[in-house]
Motif scaffolding. Structure first.
Motif, PDB file in Angstrom:
ATOM      1  N   TRP A  93      36.055 -92.821  71.178  1.00 12.76           N
ATOM      2  CA  TRP A  93      35.630 -91.870  72.202  1.00 12.76           C
ATOM      3  C   TRP A  93      36.319 -92.244  73.511  1.00 12.76           C
ATOM      4  O   TRP A  93      36.245 -93.380  73.960  1.00 12.76           O
ATOM      5  CB  TRP A  93      34.113 -91.916  72.380  1.00 12.76           C
ATOM      6  CG  TRP A  93      33.607 -90.995  73.437  1.00 12.76           C
ATOM      7  CD1 TRP A  93      33.530 -89.638  73.372  1.00 12.76           C
ATOM      8  CD2 TRP A  93      33.102 -91.351  74.732  1.00 12.76           C
ATOM      9  NE1 TRP A  93      33.007 -89.129  74.546  1.00 12.76           N
ATOM     10  CE2 TRP A  93      32.741 -90.159  75.396  1.00 12.76           C
ATOM     11  CE3 TRP A  93      32.919 -92.575  75.392  1.00 12.76           C
ATOM     12  CZ2 TRP A  93      32.210 -90.147  76.680  1.00 12.76           C
ATOM     13  CZ3 TRP A  93      32.399 -92.563  76.683  1.00 12.76           C
ATOM     14  CH2 TRP A  93      32.041 -91.358  77.304  1.00 12.76           C
ATOM     15  N   GLU A  96      35.941 -87.560  76.290  1.00 13.98           N
ATOM     16  CA  GLU A  96      35.841 -86.134  76.036  1.00 13.98           C
ATOM     17  C   GLU A  96      34.404 -85.758  75.673  1.00 13.98           C
ATOM     18  O   GLU A  96      33.546 -86.614  75.535  1.00 13.98           O
ATOM     19  CB  GLU A  96      36.807 -85.721  74.902  1.00 13.98           C
ATOM     20  CG  GLU A  96      36.426 -86.237  73.518  1.00 13.98           C
ATOM     21  CD  GLU A  96      37.020 -87.593  73.216  1.00 13.98           C
ATOM     22  OE1 GLU A  96      37.336 -87.843  72.056  1.00 13.98           O
ATOM     23  OE2 GLU A  96      37.146 -88.401  74.151  1.00 13.98           O
ATOM     24  N   ARG A  97      34.136 -84.474  75.523  1.00 14.57           N
ATOM     25  CA  ARG A  97      32.807 -84.033  75.120  1.00 14.57           C
ATOM     26  C   ARG A  97      32.454 -84.640  73.766  1.00 14.57           C
ATOM     27  O   ARG A  97      33.304 -84.733  72.880  1.00 14.57           O
ATOM     28  CB  ARG A  97      32.734 -82.505  75.052  1.00 14.57           C
ATOM     29  CG  ARG A  97      32.821 -81.826  76.420  1.00 14.57           C
ATOM     30  CD  ARG A  97      32.634 -80.335  76.298  1.00 14.57           C
ATOM     31  NE  ARG A  97      32.669 -79.701  77.608  1.00 14.57           N
ATOM     32  CZ  ARG A  97      31.613 -79.566  78.408  1.00 14.57           C
ATOM     33  NH1 ARG A  97      30.444 -80.028  78.013  1.00 14.57           N
ATOM     34  NH2 ARG A  97      31.718 -78.980  79.577  1.00 14.57           N
ATOM     35  N   ASP A  99      30.777 -83.547  71.279  1.00 17.63           N
ATOM     36  CA  ASP A  99      30.963 -82.669  70.126  1.00 17.63           C
ATOM     37  C   ASP A  99      32.434 -82.610  69.700  1.00 17.63           C
ATOM     38  O   ASP A  99      32.737 -82.513  68.507  1.00 17.63           O
ATOM     39  CB  ASP A  99      30.448 -81.271  70.450  1.00 17.63           C
ATOM     40  CG  ASP A  99      28.955 -81.241  70.710  1.00 17.63           C
ATOM     41  OD1 ASP A  99      28.200 -80.854  69.804  1.00 17.63           O
ATOM     42  OD2 ASP A  99      28.546 -81.626  71.814  1.00 17.63           O
ATOM     43  N   VAL A 100      33.331 -82.653  70.669  1.00 24.10           N
ATOM     44  CA  VAL A 100      34.762 -82.663  70.348  1.00 24.10           C
ATOM     45  C   VAL A 100      35.134 -83.959  69.637  1.00 24.10           C
ATOM     46  O   VAL A 100      35.882 -83.953  68.654  1.00 24.10           O
ATOM     47  CB  VAL A 100      35.597 -82.503  71.636  1.00 24.10           C
ATOM     48  CG1 VAL A 100      37.089 -82.649  71.341  1.00 24.10           C
ATOM     49  CG2 VAL A 100      35.321 -81.154  72.281  1.00 24.10           C
ATOM     50  N   TYR A 101      34.602 -85.045  70.139  1.00 27.34           N
ATOM     51  CA  TYR A 101      34.846 -86.348  69.501  1.00 27.34           C
ATOM     52  C   TYR A 101      34.292 -86.378  68.076  1.00 27.34           C
ATOM     53  O   TYR A 101      34.961 -86.856  67.151  1.00 27.34           O
ATOM     54  CB  TYR A 101      34.212 -87.443  70.355  1.00 27.34           C
ATOM     55  CG  TYR A 101      34.036 -88.770  69.662  1.00 27.34           C
ATOM     56  CD1 TYR A 101      35.128 -89.508  69.219  1.00 27.34           C
ATOM     57  CD2 TYR A 101      32.759 -89.295  69.443  1.00 27.34           C
ATOM     58  CE1 TYR A 101      34.953 -90.723  68.573  1.00 27.34           C
ATOM     59  CE2 TYR A 101      32.585 -90.504  68.818  1.00 27.34           C
ATOM     60  CZ  TYR A 101      33.678 -91.218  68.382  1.00 27.34           C
ATOM     61  OH  TYR A 101      33.507 -92.423  67.737  1.00 27.34           O
ATOM     62  N   ASN A 103      33.845 -83.869  66.080  1.00 29.12           N
ATOM     63  CA  ASN A 103      34.665 -83.003  65.227  1.00 29.12           C
ATOM     64  C   ASN A 103      35.955 -83.703  64.813  1.00 29.12           C
ATOM     65  O   ASN A 103      36.431 -83.540  63.684  1.00 29.12           O
ATOM     66  CB  ASN A 103      34.988 -81.708  65.970  1.00 29.12           C
ATOM     67  CG  ASN A 103      35.746 -80.719  65.104  1.00 29.12           C
ATOM     68  OD1 ASN A 103      35.237 -80.229  64.100  1.00 29.12           O
ATOM     69  ND2 ASN A 103      36.980 -80.422  65.492  1.00 29.12           N
ATOM     70  N   LYS A 104      36.521 -84.495  65.736  1.00 31.40           N
ATOM     71  CA  LYS A 104      37.729 -85.259  65.415  1.00 31.40           C
ATOM     72  C   LYS A 104      37.451 -86.271  64.302  1.00 31.40           C
ATOM     73  O   LYS A 104      38.235 -86.423  63.366  1.00 31.40           O
ATOM     74  CB  LYS A 104      38.234 -85.974  66.664  1.00 31.40           C
ATOM     75  CG  LYS A 104      39.556 -86.705  66.487  1.00 31.40           C
ATOM     76  CD  LYS A 104      39.860 -87.586  67.682  1.00 31.40           C
ATOM     77  CE  LYS A 104      39.892 -86.817  68.965  1.00 31.40           C
ATOM     78  NZ  LYS A 104      40.236 -87.693  70.125  1.00 31.40           N
ATOM     79  N   GLN A 107      36.987 -84.515  60.991  1.00 31.24           N
ATOM     80  CA  GLN A 107      38.271 -84.040  60.467  1.00 31.24           C
ATOM     81  C   GLN A 107      38.972 -85.123  59.650  1.00 31.24           C
ATOM     82  O   GLN A 107      39.439 -84.867  58.531  1.00 31.24           O
ATOM     83  CB  GLN A 107      39.172 -83.603  61.622  1.00 31.24           C
ATOM     84  CG  GLN A 107      40.601 -83.284  61.205  1.00 31.24           C
ATOM     85  CD  GLN A 107      41.507 -83.120  62.408  1.00 31.24           C
ATOM     86  OE1 GLN A 107      41.059 -82.823  63.514  1.00 31.24           O
ATOM     87  NE2 GLN A 107      42.801 -83.317  62.204  1.00 31.24           N
ATOM     88  N   ARG A 158      24.987 -87.399  73.756  1.00 34.66           N
ATOM     89  CA  ARG A 158      25.231 -86.555  74.932  1.00 34.66           C
ATOM     90  C   ARG A 158      24.533 -87.119  76.152  1.00 34.66           C
ATOM     91  O   ARG A 158      25.088 -87.128  77.262  1.00 34.66           O
ATOM     92  CB  ARG A 158      24.752 -85.129  74.659  1.00 34.66           C
ATOM     93  CG  ARG A 158      25.566 -84.362  73.632  1.00 34.66           C
ATOM     94  CD  ARG A 158      25.166 -82.900  73.621  1.00 34.66           C
ATOM     95  NE  ARG A 158      25.652 -82.218  72.423  1.00 34.66           N
ATOM     96  CZ  ARG A 158      24.889 -81.924  71.368  1.00 34.66           C
ATOM     97  NH1 ARG A 158      23.596 -82.260  71.387  1.00 34.66           N
ATOM     98  NH2 ARG A 158      25.390 -81.325  70.327  1.00 34.66           N
TER      99      ARG A 158
END
Length: 247
Positions: A93, A96-97, A99-101, A103-104, A107, A158
């Protein structure tokens, strides 16, 4: 049927860089929203560079099959399980947000080939351990941590990433400035003594830099009596004579 071209502001051209799986999903979504049935004819309009060259090398009959086009692009531009796992172990991390982290992380877990409960477990472990130690420790200490899903950790993460490090107490030791002319000792600077030779406070006569050492044999400064040159020959230097003169 005429080909339909969607604005490049909605679908950016794909050249082989980035997440090809996510890009293909976006193409499918926009084709469905625009009611485009012939996706195989639409997709090549948004290929360029290496991705377009790969498409052009396909057999002509295969170019009309969207499933074969997608399979070829995924084969060429996605990481294998080993490369994906290596990247998973290095993802962190970086501010970044959350949720973006997350999702990465998900993936890379998906590309490693994990599915179902194992995919969820690996995603949770990688997600938590990718945070700085302070945040990671807070997440690991959550009640019933083994049973919590990634979604549950997202809410907690969060909060931890937006409140900053207010819980961390930083103690800074400030050393008081040293007094000018003071000579520090184990018990602190010596400020009460006064040199009787130069009348300056903060040191004793034996430590006076202005006067230096004084030989009681010859009365000269710069050496002790034991080092007096008069002792070398066995002769003691006579002390200087002092006379009192009436003013």
């Amino acid at each position: 049927m005429a080909k339909v071209r969607i604005s490049s502001d909605i679908i950016k051209p794909f050249s082989g860089q980035g997440d090809v799986v996510a890009w293909l999903k976006k193409v499918r979504l926009m084709a469905r929203l625009q009611q485009v049935d012939d996706v195989a004819s639409l997709l090549p309009l948004y290929l360029e560079g290496d991705a377009l060259a790969l498409y052009m090398e396909m057999e002509e009959e295969d170019q009309g099959n969207i499933d074969l086009i997608e399979a070829r692009l995924k084969q060429a531009f996605t990481d294998d399980a080993f490369s994906a796992y290596r990247k998973l172990t290095m993802v962190r991390w970086t501010g970044e947000r959350v949720d973006v982290y997350a999702n990465k992380v998900r993936q890379f877990v998906r590309l490693t080939g994990f599915e179902g409960a194992e995919m969820e477990r690996l995603t949770k472990l990688a997600f938590i351990m990718g945070f700085p130690d302070v945040i990671s420790l807070e997440l690991r200490q959550a009640p019933n941590v083994e049973a919590l899903t990634v979604g549950k950790f997202l809410a907690r993460a969060r909060v931890l990433t937006t409140t900053g490090n207010e819980s961390q107490n930083v103690v800074v030791a400030v050393r008081p400035p040293r007094s000018v002319g003071a000579s520090p000792t184990k018990s602190g600077p010596r400020t009460s003594v006064t040199c009787y030779r130069c009348s300056i406070k903060g040191h004793m006569a034996k430590d006076c830099r202005k006067c230096g050492t004084c030989c009681y044999q010859c009365g000269e400064f710069g050496h002790w009596a034991r080092d007096c040159s008069g002792n070398a020959t066995g002769d003691k230097a006579s002390a200087p004579a002092f006379s009192l003169t009436k003013m």
